[in-house]
Design a protein around this motif. Sequence first.
Motif, PDB file in Angstrom:
ATOM      1  N   ALA A 233       0.542  -1.653  -0.129  1.00 45.25           N
ATOM      2  CA  ALA A 233      -0.651  -0.326  -0.027  1.00 45.25           C
ATOM      3  C   ALA A 233       0.967   0.870  -0.263  1.00 45.25           C
ATOM      4  CB  ALA A 233      -1.377  -0.299   1.109  1.00 45.25           C
ATOM      5  N   LEU A 234       1.716   1.408   0.835  1.00 44.39           N
ATOM      6  CA  LEU A 234       2.704   2.233   0.973  1.00 44.39           C
ATOM      7  C   LEU A 234       3.196   2.123  -0.249  1.00 44.39           C
ATOM      8  CD1 LEU A 234       4.663   2.210   4.077  1.00 44.39           C
ATOM      9  CD2 LEU A 234       2.836   4.164   3.799  1.00 44.39           C
ATOM     10  N   HIS A 242       3.478  11.521   4.312  1.00 44.38           N
ATOM     11  CA  HIS A 242       4.876  11.266   5.608  1.00 44.38           C
ATOM     12  C   HIS A 242       5.397  10.824   4.870  1.00 44.38           C
ATOM     13  CE1 HIS A 242       2.131  13.600   8.853  1.00 44.38           C
ATOM     14  NE2 HIS A 242       0.612  12.923   7.844  1.00 44.38           N
ATOM     15  N   VAL A 243       7.271  10.928   5.493  1.00 44.30           N
ATOM     16  CA  VAL A 243       7.658  10.077   5.363  1.00 44.30           C
ATOM     17  C   VAL A 243       8.146   8.614   5.967  1.00 44.30           C
ATOM     18  CG1 VAL A 243      10.583  10.158   5.395  1.00 44.30           C
ATOM     19  CG2 VAL A 243       9.343  12.295   4.276  1.00 44.30           C
ATOM     20  N   ALA A 244       7.611   8.435   6.896  1.00 45.65           N
ATOM     21  CA  ALA A 244       8.014   7.234   8.152  1.00 45.65           C
ATOM     22  C   ALA A 244       6.359   6.905   8.443  1.00 45.65           C
ATOM     23  CB  ALA A 244       8.661   7.515   8.945  1.00 45.65           C
ATOM     24  N   ILE A 295      -0.968   2.942  14.134  1.00 49.86           N
ATOM     25  CA  ILE A 295      -0.428   3.166  12.797  1.00 49.86           C
ATOM     26  C   ILE A 295      -1.592   3.451  12.222  1.00 49.86           C
ATOM     27  CG2 ILE A 295       0.287   0.945  12.548  1.00 49.86           C
ATOM     28  CD1 ILE A 295      -2.761   0.077  11.817  1.00 49.86           C
ATOM     29  N   THR A 296      -2.078   4.972  12.977  1.00 50.49           N
ATOM     30  CA  THR A 296      -3.112   5.812  12.738  1.00 50.49           C
ATOM     31  C   THR A 296      -2.757   6.546  11.336  1.00 50.49           C
ATOM     32  OG1 THR A 296      -3.897   6.313  14.565  1.00 50.49           O
ATOM     33  CG2 THR A 296      -4.201   7.897  13.454  1.00 50.49           C
ATOM     34  N   ASP A 301      -3.715   7.218   5.642  1.00 51.15           N
ATOM     35  CA  ASP A 301      -3.043   7.970   4.204  1.00 51.15           C
ATOM     36  C   ASP A 301      -2.776   6.623   3.159  1.00 51.15           C
ATOM     37  OD1 ASP A 301      -2.635  10.229   5.534  1.00 51.15           O
ATOM     38  OD2 ASP A 301      -0.038  10.112   5.889  1.00 51.15           O
ATOM     39  N   THR A 302      -3.416   5.603   3.501  1.00 50.02           N
ATOM     40  CA  THR A 302      -3.608   4.286   2.206  1.00 50.02           C
ATOM     41  C   THR A 302      -4.315   3.707   2.858  1.00 50.02           C
ATOM     42  OG1 THR A 302      -2.215   2.699   3.913  1.00 50.02           O
ATOM     43  CG2 THR A 302      -1.056   4.139   2.864  1.00 50.02           C
TER      44      THR A 302
END
Length: 323
Positions: A233-234, A242-244, A295-296, A301-302
């Motif tokens: 998904a990422l 975000h990056v991380a 994991i919010t 975001d995915t």
Amino acid sequence: MTTFVTGSSGFVGLALTERLLAEGETVIGFDCSAPRDAALRAFAALPGRFVALTGDTRDIRALTDAMRTHRPSRLVTLAAITADAARERAMPQTIFDVNVGGALAALAAAAAVGVERMVHGSSGSVYGASGRQNTHQLSEDLTPLLPEALYGVSKRTAEEAVLRLARLHGLSLTIGRIGTCFGPWEADSGVRDTLSAPLQVLERARRGETVVLPRTHRRDWLYVRDAAAALAALLAQSALAHVAYNVAAGFEWSVADWCDRLAARYSGFDWRIAREGDVPNIDYYADYDRASMDITRLLNDTPFVPQYDLAAAEADFDRWIKR
């Protein structure tokens, strides 16, 4: 879509490869070890195409040649040595050469041939001592990174290094901090020094041995199919806020809960929490139960939604083993 995966013969590497192949993609796997025959048979039955390459992930020339030949548009870096204390004492430089140098070599090769997108596989171990305070979830931005062992230190260093290099090259980069995984394809690969507690218990249950646990050990155990789904998904998102991102389960259960599930499946399997005079035979690696990872951000975001709670994971793992 073609994805280049370093560490493709490792635990998470095999699970991610399987996930991408099931989606019909092409995966170029790069690892110092060839994939197991069972993995090759499983991959051959999937709609995607798999190309297995053998090489050293620290070898930038070999990586560049491989990427120039196969022209991937995406890169996932998963090659790592998950070291215990004995390996830390024996080969500290090699741990950093692989965990940091290998990631940098892959990124540099990707930049040289025009790869568009990279997901770097990091670890929840970067939180280290922060996880000892089991009162708050581990947050990507708010929780200090206080790694305790060389594996965690090297993963934190790799995060900072690939972030810098990606900015220099203008490469789209996302870091996935992977939680404590278990499930299909986990094995003693020679660079994974402590197998997950659920697998240790399962192997003893299948042999009919009694399990003696040091403690119940509750944490957010991550089934590797969920880990693969989250990484995919990422990888699929061209732009993220975000990056991380924490790659974790989103729910908790204990090794004692896992033993109860296995006792219902394996007749005669016996287990207990260590009593006075007992010697535990399951290695938890750490002497504390690490706080869960938040994991919010990943959920927001995915499209990823975790599928494998304790019951679903145990049932799926049993089906996989029988196959």
